[in-house]
Design an enzyme around this catalytic site. Structure first.
Site, PDB file in Angstrom:
ATOM      1  N   GLY A  86       6.581  30.253  82.322  1.00  0.00           N
ATOM      2  CA  GLY A  86       6.374  31.154  81.192  1.00  0.00           C
ATOM      3  C   GLY A  86       6.689  30.412  79.910  1.00  0.00           C
TER       4      GLY A  86
ATOM      5  N   GLU B 167      10.983  36.039  78.812  1.00  0.00           N
ATOM      6  CA  GLU B 167      10.036  35.806  77.715  1.00  0.00           C
ATOM      7  C   GLU B 167      10.173  36.870  76.631  1.00  0.00           C
ATOM      8  OE1 GLU B 167       8.866  32.928  77.614  1.00  0.00           O
ATOM      9  OE2 GLU B 167       9.209  32.447  79.712  1.00  0.00           O
TER      10      GLU B 167
ATOM     11  N   CYS C  66      15.159  27.153  81.193  1.00  0.00           N
ATOM     12  CA  CYS C  66      14.321  27.418  80.027  1.00  0.00           C
ATOM     13  C   CYS C  66      13.757  26.097  79.527  1.00  0.00           C
ATOM     14  CB  CYS C  66      15.176  28.077  78.941  1.00  0.00           C
ATOM     15  SG  CYS C  66      14.287  28.469  77.433  1.00  0.00           S
ATOM     16  N   LEU C  67      12.499  26.115  79.140  1.00  0.00           N
ATOM     17  CA  LEU C  67      11.881  24.900  78.616  1.00  0.00           C
ATOM     18  C   LEU C  67      12.512  24.460  77.300  1.00  0.00           C
ATOM     19  CD1 LEU C  67       8.133  25.659  79.448  1.00  0.00           C
ATOM     20  CD2 LEU C  67       9.779  24.259  80.732  1.00  0.00           C
TER      21      LEU C  67
END
Length: 184
Positions: free
Chosen positions: A56, A147, A104-105
């Site tokens: 996501g 998100e 988390c990116l």
């Protein structure tokens, strides 16, 4: 044979916004322009998510303060969920609260046990402005909540408490991507 294009195939990979950047900690604005720039943003977000091997990605994670996210995420039964939501609102989060590993990116290489509901419903619109309602369970419910948090100016570390929070924030402070100016 596939019908339609593969999401992100025509997009460009954008730099990821990392923990501490103000855009990650500011609530995003509703999308009002549904033109080609929005379509290009969504395409770029898919390309960026795939390049970073995520499930996501919210628009503020590529520096855009708009309420948009994309996803390509399995649920706990390994059913694939693929799509995008513009102006999403988390309208339901219920069921059992589970603590599970969450990454988390925008905090590459890190994760912490984070509590999330195992069922979530998000409503919003598509690129064309048509209504969309997405229901997720298990891991996909976690993704939807994660998100939506991003678009509200929160990262998962804001939900982590106690020693788990201290541990992940210490790791973020020492991470190679952290230039020392990032705050939690």
């Amino acid at each position: 044979m596939r019908h339609g294009s593969i999401p992100g195939a025509a997009g460009r990979v954008r730099p990821l916004t990392l923990l501490g950047d103000p855009v990650l900690h500011t609530p995003c604005e509703d999308v009002t322009d549904f033109g080609p720039e929005l379509a290009r943003l969504v395409e770029d977000m898919f390309a960026t998510m795939y390049a970073a091997r995520g499930v996501g990605l919210a628009a503020n994670q590529v520096g855009e303060g708009l309420r948009v996210f994309v996803y390509d995420c399995p649920d706990d039964e390994d059913v694939r969920h693929l799509g995008h939501i513009v102006n999403p609102r988390l309208v339901e989060a219920d069921g059992v609260v589970l603590r599970g590993p969450e990454g988390c990116l925008s905090l590459p290489g890190l994760e912490a046990g984070t509590e999330r509901y195992d069922s979530a419903v998000v409503e919003g619109v598509t690129l064309d402005g048509g209504p969309v309602r997405v229901h997720g369970t298990g891991f996909f419910a976690r993704c939807l909540q994660h998100e939506c948090d991003h678009l509200d100016g929160r990262v998962y570390t804001d939900r982590v408490r106690g020693w788990r929070r201290r541990r992940v924030l210490r790791a973020a402070a020492r991470a190679p991507w952290n230039d020392g100016s990032r705050a939690s």
